[in-house]
Design an enzyme around this catalytic site. Structure first.
Site, mmCIF file in Angstrom:
data_model
loop_
_atom_site.group_PDB
_atom_site.id
_atom_site.type_symbol
_atom_site.label_atom_id
_atom_site.label_comp_id
_atom_site.label_asym_id
_atom_site.label_seq_id
_atom_site.Cartn_x
_atom_site.Cartn_y
_atom_site.Cartn_z
ATOM 1 N N ALA A 325 1.148 -9.770 5.347
ATOM 2 C CA ALA A 325 2.468 -9.147 5.235
ATOM 3 C C ALA A 325 3.122 -9.040 6.605
ATOM 4 C CB ALA A 325 2.334 -7.768 4.597
ATOM 5 N N PRO A 326 4.444 -9.192 6.671
ATOM 6 C CA PRO A 326 5.139 -9.076 7.963
ATOM 7 C C PRO A 326 5.067 -7.646 8.498
ATOM 8 C CG PRO A 326 6.721 -9.219 6.158
ATOM 9 C CD PRO A 326 5.374 -9.493 5.575
ATOM 10 N N GLY A 327 5.225 -7.518 9.813
ATOM 11 C CA GLY A 327 5.179 -6.201 10.450
ATOM 12 C C GLY A 327 3.989 -6.084 11.378
ATOM 13 N N ILE A 328 3.896 -4.948 12.036
ATOM 14 C CA ILE A 328 2.785 -4.688 12.953
ATOM 15 C C ILE A 328 1.504 -4.478 12.153
ATOM 16 C CG2 ILE A 328 1.910 -3.134 14.740
ATOM 17 C CD1 ILE A 328 4.840 -2.430 15.374
ATOM 18 N N GLY A 330 -1.913 -3.089 10.971
ATOM 19 C CA GLY A 330 -2.494 -1.764 11.092
ATOM 20 C C GLY A 330 -3.944 -1.797 11.531
ATOM 21 N N LYS A 346 -3.279 -4.068 -0.340
ATOM 22 C CA LYS A 346 -3.860 -3.415 0.833
ATOM 23 C C LYS A 346 -5.353 -3.189 0.621
ATOM 24 C CE LYS A 346 -1.279 -0.017 2.488
ATOM 25 N NZ LYS A 346 -0.411 1.201 2.565
ATOM 26 N N ASP A 381 3.874 5.589 -4.537
ATOM 27 C CA ASP A 381 2.707 5.627 -5.413
ATOM 28 C C ASP A 381 1.920 4.328 -5.226
ATOM 29 O OD1 ASP A 381 0.947 6.557 -7.293
ATOM 30 O OD2 ASP A 381 2.176 6.013 -9.018
#
Length: 593
Positions: A325-328, A330, A346, A381
């Site tokens: 997934a795009p983004g920083i 975790g 996730k 949720d």
């Protein structure tokens, strides 16, 4: 291909089917009792008890499944439960469901029991309900109360129809001024139909059960005129002294969608035929999947089952590949997505680099906390699954390598499948840090201000619900398609009342003041709000907006004052619509929003 026995002859198979259905019937009876009790809590204004019961109801399903599994394991030897017996169990079960009012829920319960007993290699068409076997169309209630009531304004007059609509719910307690409220409702509904000719079939349909959540009860209905439906929701609230009032008319589809959002607590609704309620709500919100409607009605296991069927259907009719997934990225979760599917997947990593100090079990506890808590429109949720099978052909070598590297205990290749042993699935949102960066790059000051304001509003709503996000970095919040900022990273979440909010002590001397090290003691639950700034407000444009609207979040006193209210038993009002949607008289009458 499914193999049917020529004759259903196994008494063991019938008995097992009966045990499983009895287990489901017990579950749904208790589920309805809890939903019915929500009415009493609303009438008596016992808000803390209402929240407690809503949390307890979430656990009902798993408890009944475990009880049913225990009965079957106690009563039958493993060698008695042959493949042919299990095939017959399913067929007997279908027969028992022919006149059932909740057949789709009972099928899902059957699957849950079987999957607890059988190895996943047996999850096939012969043993479980991969597809629904019993139709939910045209199921009529048996208790004499229709799914929805119909009113005819052209025959009886709009005011009379609305008065009957309200009084038919027979709520205990008096309205402060029902005639005034009815006049306001009539005016709002007239605005919806302004300039539209009324057809002979003009009518109002309203679901027979109120929808309860937090401090509100909601009338859910629609006007029908010709071939068009005009949905509406009317919230019923209490004034401070207990008198009832009609607070607003939500007639905009966007507002009603927000009411049924995945970021809010489940409704408490008494439904004999839940599929009929889902069908009615979906006629109001045709773009909302059935899975989400089942979930928001408190039938989250049915929502999971329906979602997974939708997911399998999507896989069969798409060809794109899963990707990171795009983004920083975790420190706790590895997150991947399918570009054509509006959700993210996730998985918890096997180990976490510093400064994270947690475990997989603690992370799962945090996600469970959110599941049971009031999400107040600000926490996503999650759907939690075990042993999810993905087609290996849809995984890039790069993604599979990363999964095996960071979560090897959860990932297994099995022939042409990739099995993920534990997984969370959430609605996909745009990470707030990316959203703000894009806004600044485009020179869109209005968009940037909206994001920063919404970020602060999200935190304040969480505070009102006794939630401290822990890690407040922008990347841990997302923006929904309706522009709402939502928190979605739960591994450091805490109750506000469990934290110690402190001010940074003044330096003891010049050496302390110039030192880059902390000169004061920091306990495991200590939080210093004034230190949030350096981590959050390095961008001058963001800082200016934040300080203008939410500078109080950097003050320990803000957090301490909310702690005191929560500890005193105060339940805050957090409603799924803005104050400007309320009737003007109500806005003046209620001092707190």
């Amino acid at each position: 291909m499914q193999h049917f026995p020529k004759l259903l002859s196994s008494q063991i198979a019938f008995d097992i089917a009966r045990v499983i259905l009895d287990g489901f019937d017990k579950h749904y009876s208790l589920f309805r009792q809890a939903s019915q009790a929500a009415r009493q809590h609303f009438e008596r204004m016992t808000w803390a008890e209402a929240q407690s019961q809503a949390r307890e109801r979430i656990a009902f399903y798993d408890r009944r499944v475990d009880e049913c599994v225990q009965v079957l394991e106690d009563d039958y030897e493993e060698d008695e439960l042959t493949d042919s017996v299990w095939r017959e169990v399913k067929l007997h079960y279908i027969g028992l469901l022919l006149d059932h009012r909740q057949p789709e829920l009972a099928e899902t319960f059957f699957n849950s029991v079987c999957c607890k007993i059988l190895h996943r290699t047996y999850f096939n068409n012969d043993f479980i309900f991969v597809r629904p076997a019993v139709s939910t169309e045209y199921i009529e209630p048996s208790e004499g109360i229709p799914t929805y009531r119909v009113y005819y304004p052209q025959r009886d007059g709009m005011r009379h129809a609305l008065r009957r609509m309200i009084t038919n719910f027979q709520l205990m307690g008096e309205f402060a001024d029902l005639e005034r409220d009815l006049a306001q409702v009539e005016d709002r509904l007239a605005t919806v139909l302004a300039g539209i000719s009324l057809e002979p079939n003009y009518q109002i349909q309203v679901l027979s059960s109120l929808f309860y959540r937090n401090k509100g009860a909601y009338i859910v209905g629609k006007m029908i005129n010709g071939s068009r439906d005009y949905p509406f929701v009317i919230p019923i609230l209490h004034k401070r002294k207990g008198a009832l009032l009609l607070d607003a008319v939500l007639a905009d589809v966007g507002l009603i969608t927000t009411l049924f959002s995945f970021t809010r607590a489940y409704f408490m609704v008494d439904m004999e035929v839940p599929s009929a309620y889902v069908k009615f709500v979906r006629s109001m919100l045709p773009n909302k999947p059935r899975s989400e409607i089942y979930t928001i009605l408190g039938l989250q296991k049915q929502g999971k089952a329906a979602f997974y069927r939708d997911f399998l259907h999507h896989l069969a009719h798409s060809s794109d590949h899963f990707e990171i997934a795009p983004g920083i990225r975790g420190l706790v979760m590895v997150v991947f997505s399918l570009p054509s599917f509006p959700y993210v997947f996730k998985a918890i990593k096997d180990s976490f680099p510093p400064p994270k100090e947690t475990t997989r079990e603690l992370v799962k506890e945090k996600y469970l906390l959110v599941k049971y808590h009031d999400r107040v429109g600000r926490m996503a949720d999650t759907l939690e699954y075990s042993n999810v099978a993905f087609p290996r052909s849809r995984f890039s070598d790069e993604l599979l390598a990363e999964l095996k590297q960071v979560a090897p205990s959860l990932v297994e290749e099995d022939g042409d499948q990739v099995i993920v042993r534990h997984l969370y699935i959430e609605r996909r949102m745009t990470p707030l840090n990316i959203w703000l960066t894009d806004a600044e790059a485009a020179g869109d000051k209005e968009k940037l201000e909206h994001g920063v304001r919404e970020y602060g509003n999200a935190i304040k709503d969480l505070v009102a619900a006794n939630i401290f996000p822990g890690d407040m970095l922008w990347k841990n919040f997302g923006v929904t398609r309706h522009g709402k900022v939502v928190f979605y990273d739960y591994d450091e979440i805490e109750y506000i009342t469990d934290c110690q909010f402190r001010r940074v002590p003044p330096p003891r001397n010049e050496e302390d003041e110039l030192s880059g090290d902390i000169w004061y003691h920091v306990g495991p639950r200590d939080v210093f709000p004034e230190t949030f700034g350096p981590f959050l407000l390095g961008n001058p444009a963001v800082r200016e907006v934040f300080m203008r609207h939410h500078a109080d979040l950097l003050d320990a006193g803000f957090w301490q004052s909310h702690q005191e209210k929560i500890r005193a038993g105060h339940v805050h009002d957090v409603f799924p619509y803005e104050a400007d949607k309320r009737f003007e008289v109500q806005r003046a009458a209620l001092n707190e929003w």
